[in-house]
Design a protein around this motif. Sequence first.
Motif, mmCIF file in Angstrom:
data_model
loop_
_atom_site.group_PDB
_atom_site.id
_atom_site.type_symbol
_atom_site.label_atom_id
_atom_site.label_comp_id
_atom_site.label_asym_id
_atom_site.label_seq_id
_atom_site.Cartn_x
_atom_site.Cartn_y
_atom_site.Cartn_z
ATOM 1 N N LEU A 10 -10.983 9.992 6.738
ATOM 2 C CA LEU A 10 -11.920 9.167 7.505
ATOM 3 C C LEU A 10 -12.119 9.731 8.905
ATOM 4 O O LEU A 10 -13.252 9.843 9.395
ATOM 5 C CB LEU A 10 -11.403 7.727 7.580
ATOM 6 N N LYS A 11 -11.032 10.110 9.568
ATOM 7 C CA LYS A 11 -11.151 10.686 10.919
ATOM 8 C C LYS A 11 -11.904 12.009 10.881
ATOM 9 O O LYS A 11 -12.708 12.294 11.761
ATOM 10 C CB LYS A 11 -9.769 10.881 11.533
ATOM 11 N N GLY A 12 -11.629 12.828 9.867
ATOM 12 C CA GLY A 12 -12.339 14.098 9.742
ATOM 13 C C GLY A 12 -13.827 13.897 9.549
ATOM 14 O O GLY A 12 -14.648 14.597 10.153
ATOM 15 N N GLN A 13 -14.204 12.930 8.719
ATOM 16 C CA GLN A 13 -15.623 12.649 8.502
ATOM 17 C C GLN A 13 -16.279 12.114 9.776
ATOM 18 O O GLN A 13 -17.428 12.452 10.075
ATOM 19 C CB GLN A 13 -15.792 11.652 7.356
ATOM 20 N N ALA A 14 -15.561 11.274 10.522
ATOM 21 C CA ALA A 14 -16.117 10.750 11.776
ATOM 22 C C ALA A 14 -16.346 11.881 12.776
ATOM 23 O O ALA A 14 -17.380 11.922 13.460
ATOM 24 C CB ALA A 14 -15.190 9.697 12.372
ATOM 25 N N GLU A 49 0.832 -1.197 0.000
ATOM 26 C CA GLU A 49 0.000 0.000 0.000
ATOM 27 C C GLU A 49 0.872 1.254 0.000
ATOM 28 O O GLU A 49 1.907 1.319 0.673
ATOM 29 C CB GLU A 49 -0.883 -0.015 1.252
ATOM 30 N N ASN A 50 0.430 2.272 -0.719
ATOM 31 C CA ASN A 50 1.117 3.555 -0.731
ATOM 32 C C ASN A 50 0.864 4.229 0.617
ATOM 33 O O ASN A 50 -0.279 4.547 0.961
ATOM 34 C CB ASN A 50 0.575 4.416 -1.882
ATOM 35 N N ALA A 51 1.926 4.429 1.407
ATOM 36 C CA ALA A 51 1.788 4.953 2.771
ATOM 37 C C ALA A 51 1.224 6.371 2.775
ATOM 38 O O ALA A 51 0.403 6.719 3.637
ATOM 39 C CB ALA A 51 3.140 4.920 3.484
ATOM 40 N N GLU A 52 1.632 7.192 1.828
ATOM 41 C CA GLU A 52 1.148 8.567 1.790
ATOM 42 C C GLU A 52 -0.347 8.602 1.458
ATOM 43 O O GLU A 52 -1.124 9.302 2.119
ATOM 44 C CB GLU A 52 1.923 9.368 0.756
ATOM 45 N N ARG A 71 -6.120 9.009 3.219
ATOM 46 C CA ARG A 71 -7.425 8.362 3.406
ATOM 47 C C ARG A 71 -7.787 8.284 4.890
ATOM 48 O O ARG A 71 -8.937 8.521 5.268
ATOM 49 C CB ARG A 71 -7.411 6.955 2.798
ATOM 50 N N GLN A 72 -6.813 7.970 5.734
ATOM 51 C CA GLN A 72 -7.069 7.867 7.180
ATOM 52 C C GLN A 72 -7.454 9.227 7.762
ATOM 53 O O GLN A 72 -8.356 9.314 8.590
ATOM 54 C CB GLN A 72 -5.824 7.306 7.888
ATOM 55 N N ALA A 73 -6.778 10.284 7.337
ATOM 56 C CA ALA A 73 -7.108 11.627 7.830
ATOM 57 C C ALA A 73 -8.507 12.033 7.383
ATOM 58 O O ALA A 73 -9.274 12.623 8.159
ATOM 59 C CB ALA A 73 -6.073 12.639 7.334
#
Length: 190
Positions: A40-44, A28-31, A36-38
């Motif tokens: 997802l957290k923002g949407q949560a 997986e491309n770490a960047e 994507r993780q940021a």
Amino acid sequence: MGLIGRVMTLIFGGGRNVVKETAEVFRENAEAAGVRQAALKGQALEQYAAEFGAQRGWFDVAMDGLNRLPRPLLAFGTLGLFVAAMVDPVWFASRMQGIALVPDPLWWLMGAIVSFYFGARHQIKSQEFQRSVAATMAQVPQVVANAEALEAMRPKVVGRAATEKAAGLTLSSVAAAENPALRDWQAARP
């Protein structure tokens, strides 16, 4: 150069990177994962804010106050029973005889009602706790920025001072030594 140029164009040409795309099949491309993780957290956090951000009316506040009464009343009532048993044992014993006549199904019903009440209360409090966690998590970037700014103000310490020579200087400063000016002044005094 023509053959090498065509091979490089085949691999890297057209705005594509075949090596990178092939590697991303296996790893997986770490960047991109971080982005994507940021997101997802923002949407949560936005969802938490939308869900728990509504202002409460006077009825909600009044019902919350009413919901806070049973636990203290049960606790103080139980302590009151102990006091009543010590103050007037005959009165207390007659009341306990009345409670002994309550049938088992009625005890089960009371247990179910009390269990559901406290279970619902626990759920409401856990949702309020989640709301406070979401609000706290929304403040994390500002807190981190403040901490970094404060850390940047900290003086940079290069090393540690050597104290071995300082101890010798301290001892020599308190030792009595010959002072010609003091000796002349004492001689001039009558």
